[in-house]
Design a protein around this motif. Structure first.
Motif: not given
Length: 639
Positions: A526-535
Motif C-alpha cells: 500500500g506504499a507510494f512515494w514520489f519526488r517533487t518540489v515544495v509547492p
C-alpha cells in the motif's frame, strides 16, 4: 387480571360531565353513569355496559337501514369505551384491550360515514404513528391536524372534527408520541423527536393534493404544547391553535396528571419526566411563522394564561387570544361554542392562497419523470425565488448578475474551470465535500479548478517536476483501510503547482504539459512515494469574473501550499483530498475554505546526504509522510 378501579368520586373529579360530553358521550349516558356509580357499580363496568347497549342499538339501526342513526350510536359506544379506559393511567392489559375496543368501534362508525374515515398508519423511526383522516363532503379547503395531550387522543376529538367538516375543512385526528395506538401498538413514546413526529403527519397531508394544500394544527391540553412547538419548527403549518397548554410544562403534584406524564414515557420516574418536559418545551428561540390562536379558560385549574403567553409572544405574524372567563380546562363548559370559534378561525386562515408565480413555476416541473431531477429543480426554484424576493434586485442589478454568470461561462475552457472556482470561493465546493464525506477515513476536501488534464502515469519514486528540483521534496505515503490494513494497488493521482505558485495549464510556455502531475500505483504494501518540489502558496486566478468578485468584496485570493490527491481502489470510496504544508501562509484563511487540520503535515528538512542519495535528490531536501485511509467495503477476492 383486571386492575382495581379507582373510586368513582376520584374519577368524577378528573372527568366532569362537561368533559365527557365534549369527548362524545351522550348526555343521557352521562346521567346513566352517575346513577350506576352512585349505586356502587365500578366506573369501567358501568361504561362498558353503556358501550355494549349503544353498539347493540347501532347494529339494530344498521339492520333497519338507518345508517346515520347507526353511525351516531357507534360513536356514543366508542366514547363510553374511551372514558372507561381513562380510569387508569398506566397501560395494563385490561386498559390496552379497552382502547383496542374503542379503536375498533371508531372504525365501525367511520365505515358508515360519507366519505368514510381513513385509519392512517405512518412509519416513524422504529415504530408507527396512528391517526384518523376525516374528510368533508365536496372540495377541501385545507386540513387541520387535531390532537390531545396526556389522556384524550385521536378520535376523542370527533366533535371538533364535525365543526371543521361543516366548514369544508378536513380533520386529521392524530395520536402522537406517547399517545393511544401510537404508544400501545406503535411503540413510540414521548422520548423521541416530538416535533419531527408531528411533521410526519404534515408530510402525509401535503402529499395528498385532495386535502387542500394548506395545513393547520389544533392542540388541546398538553397537545397544545406539541402543536405550538411543531408549528415553530415546521413553517408549512400556516395556522396553529393552542388550547389550554403550558409553554413550559411541569409536574403539578396531581396524581392523575403526574402518572399520565410518566406513562407517556413508558413509566419513567419524576426526574426523567422533568428532564423530558424541559426538552420538549417551547424554547426562547422558537418563532412561529403561521397565525396563532390561543384558547384559554379563565377558571382553568391546571394552566394559567401566563403559561400560555409564550405561544403568543413567539408569533411572527397574527396572534390572537380567545378567553372564556368562566371556562374550565380547555373550555369543556363551552365545548360547542369553542369548537365553532376555532373551526371558523381555521376556515379563515386555511383558505387556499391565490396561485403565485412561484406556484406556477413549480407546477411546470411537477411532471419531471426522474424523482431526483424533479426534487432538485423544485428546490432550486424555491430558493432562487426566495433569494430574489429577499434581495429585490433592480433591473440593472439583474442584468449585472446575468453578465457576471455569462462571463464565468465564457472564461471556462479546456484548461480552466471558472464555475468550479466560483463554487470554491463561495464555499459551495467545500459544503458538497462535507455533505458527502464519510464519518471515517481521511477527510476529503475540494477538487479545485486545475484537475483539467490526465496525469501522466509514473513509476514509484519518479519526479513529477519536469523542470528541475530547485527546492527538492520527497512525499511518501501509505494507503490503508479503516482497520489500518494496506490497500495494495491503489491508484494515487497527484497534482500541484510549481515553486512559483503556478500549475502547468496556467503557464504552458514555461511548464510542459503534465508538469507537477503524476498517476502512481501503490505497491503490495500500500506504499507510494514520489519526488517533487515544495509547492508554494499562490493566488487563485484573479484575471476573470471570480477575481473581480473577490476584489469587490475585499477578500484576498490566496491558497496555502498543498498537494492534491485523488486516491481510489476497488471496493472503496474514492477520496479527493489535499496534503497541506504545515509552515505555509494562509492556512487560517484559505480563499476556498478547504483547509482541515487533519490534512496538514510537516515538510521536515533533511540534511543527511545518505538519505538524499537514497531518494535521488540532493541535500538538504524536505520530506513529508501522508497516510491515506480509505472508507468503504473491501471486496473479497473470489477464486
Amino acid at each position: 387480571m383486571t386492575p382495581v378501579t379507582p373510586p368513582a368520586d376520584v374519577l368524577w373529579r378528573s372527568m366532569s360531565p362537561e368533559r365527557m360530553i365534549d369527548g362524545g358521550l351522550a348526555a343521557a349516558d352521562v346521567r346513566r353513569l352517575r346513577d350506576a356509580t352512585d349505586a356502587g357499580t365500578p366506573w369501567d363496568e358501568a361504561l362498558v355496559a353503556i358501550a355494549g347497549d349503544r353498539a347493540a342499538q347501532a347494529e339494530k339501526a344498521l339492520a333497519a337501514g338507518q345508517v346515520v342513526t347507526a353511525r351516531e350510536a357507534f360513536r356514543w359506544s366508542a366514547a363510553a369505551l374511551l372514558f372507561a379506559q381513562m380510569a387508569w393511567n398506566d397501560d395494563s392489559p385490561h386498559r390496552v384491550a379497552l382502547y383496542a375496543r374503542f379503536t375498533a368501534t371508531v372504525a365501525r362508525a367511520g365505515a358508515l360515514a360519507d366519505p368514510a374515515w381513513e385509519q392512517v398508519t405512518l412509519p416513524f423511526g422504529d415504530g408507527r404513528l396512528f391517526g384518523w383522516l376525516v374528510r368533508p363532503v365536496g372540495p377541501v379547503r385545507g386540513t387541520v391536524i387535531v390532537l390531545g395531550g396526556q389522556s384524550g387522543w385521536g378520535a376523542t376529538y370527533l366533535r371538533a372534527a364535525d365543526a371543521l367538516l361543516a366548514r369544508g375543512v378536513a380533520a386529521f385526528l392524530v395520536e402522537g408520541p406517547g399517545q393511544g395506538e401510537t404508544r400501545m401498538r406503535g411503540g413510540v413514546l414521548l422520548d423521541v423527536d416530538v416535533r419531527a413526529a408531528y411533521s410526519t403527519f404534515v408530510d402525509h397531508v401535503l402529499a395528498d393534493p385532495s386535502l387542500g394544500g394548506s395545513v393547520g394544527i389544533w392542540g388541546n391540553s398538553m397537545g397544545g404544547l406539541f402543536a405550538g412547538t411543531a408549528a415553530a419548527s415546521d413553517p408549512r403549518i400556516s395556522a396553529v391553535c393552542v388550547n389550554g397548554a403550558p409553554a413550559r410544562p411541569r409536574l403539578l403534584g396531581f396524581r392523575t396528571f403526574d402518572e399520565q406524564a410518566a406513562a407517556m414515557l413508558g413509566g419513567a420516574g419524576e426526574a426523567e419526566v422533568r428532564a423530558n418536559f424541559d426538552r420538549i418545551a417551547l424554547q426562547a428561540r422558537d418563532r412561529i411563522t403561521g397565525a396563532v390562536l390561543v384558547v384559554h379558560g379563565g377558571q382553568d385549574p391546571i394552566v394559567s394564561r401566563e403559561e400560555q403567553q409564550p405561544f403568543l409572544d413567539a408569533a411572527l405574524g397574527e396572534a390572537t387570544l380567545r378567553e372564556w372567563e368562566d371556562g374550565d380546562h380547555t373550555v369543556y363548559r363551552h365545548g360547542e361554542e369553542r369548537n365553532a370559534v376555532v373551526a371558523d378561525w381555521f376556515a379563515d386562515h386555511l383558505a387556499p392562497p391565490r396561485a403565485t408565480l412561484l406556484d406556477e413555476v413549480r407546477a411546470s416541473f411537477a411532471a419531471t419523470p426522474d424523482p431526483r431531477t424533479r426534487a432538485v429543480l423544485d428546490a432550486v426554484t424555491r430558493h432562487v425565488h426566495a433569494l430574489v424576493g429577499e434581495v429585490r434586485p433592480t433591473h440593472p442589478e439583474w442584468e449585472q448578475a446575468i453578465d457576471f454568470l455569462t462571463a464565468v461561462g465564457q472564461t471556462c475552457d479546456d484548461t480552466r474551470q471558472e464555475f468550479v472556482l466560483l463554487s470554491d470561493v463561495l464555499g459551495v465546493s467545500m459544503l458538497v465535500e462535507t455533505l458527502n464525506g464519510g464519518d471515517h477515513g481521511t477527510e476529503s476536501t475540494v477538487l479545485g479548478p486545475f484537475h483539467m488534464t490526465a496525469s501522466p502515469r509514473r513509476a514509484l519514486g519518479d519526479s513529477i517536476s519536469e523542470v528541475g528540483l530547485e527546492r527538492p521534496a520527497v512525499v511518501t505515503g501509505m494507503v490503508v483501510d479503516i482497520d489500518g490494513r494496506p490497500v495494495p494497488g491503489a491508484s494515487v493521482d497527484v497534482w500541484q503547482c510549481d515553486e512559483d505558485g503556478f500549475y502547468d495549464v496556467q503557464r504552458p510556455d514555461v511548464q510542459p504539459a503534465g508538469n507537477g502531475r503524476g498517476m502512481f500505483t501503490a505497491d503490495a504494501d500500500g506504499a507510494f512515494w514520489f519526488r517533487t518540489v515544495v509547492p508554494s502558496h499562490y493566488p487563485i486566478p484573479t484575471d476573470g469574473p471570480v477575481g473581480r468578485l473577490l476584489e469587490a468584496s475585499e477578500r484576498h485570493p490566496y491558497r496555502p501550499a498543498h498537494v492534491h490527491l485523488i486516491v481510489d481502489a476497488a471496493g472503496f470510496e474514492p477520496l479527493t483530498t489535499h496534503l497541506f504544508v504545515a509552515d505555509s501562509p494562509y492556512l487560517d484563511s484559505d480563499a476556498v475554505f478547504a483547509v482541515k487540520q487533519s490534512l496538514v503535515r510537516e515538510f521536515a528538512v533533511v540534511d543527511d546526504p545518505d538519505e538524499a542519495e537514497r531518494y535521488g535528490v540532493r541535500a538538504p531536501f524536505r520530506r513529508a509522510h501522508f497516510e491515506v485511509q480509505l472508507a468503504g467495503e473491501r471486496r473479497e477476492e473470489t477464486a
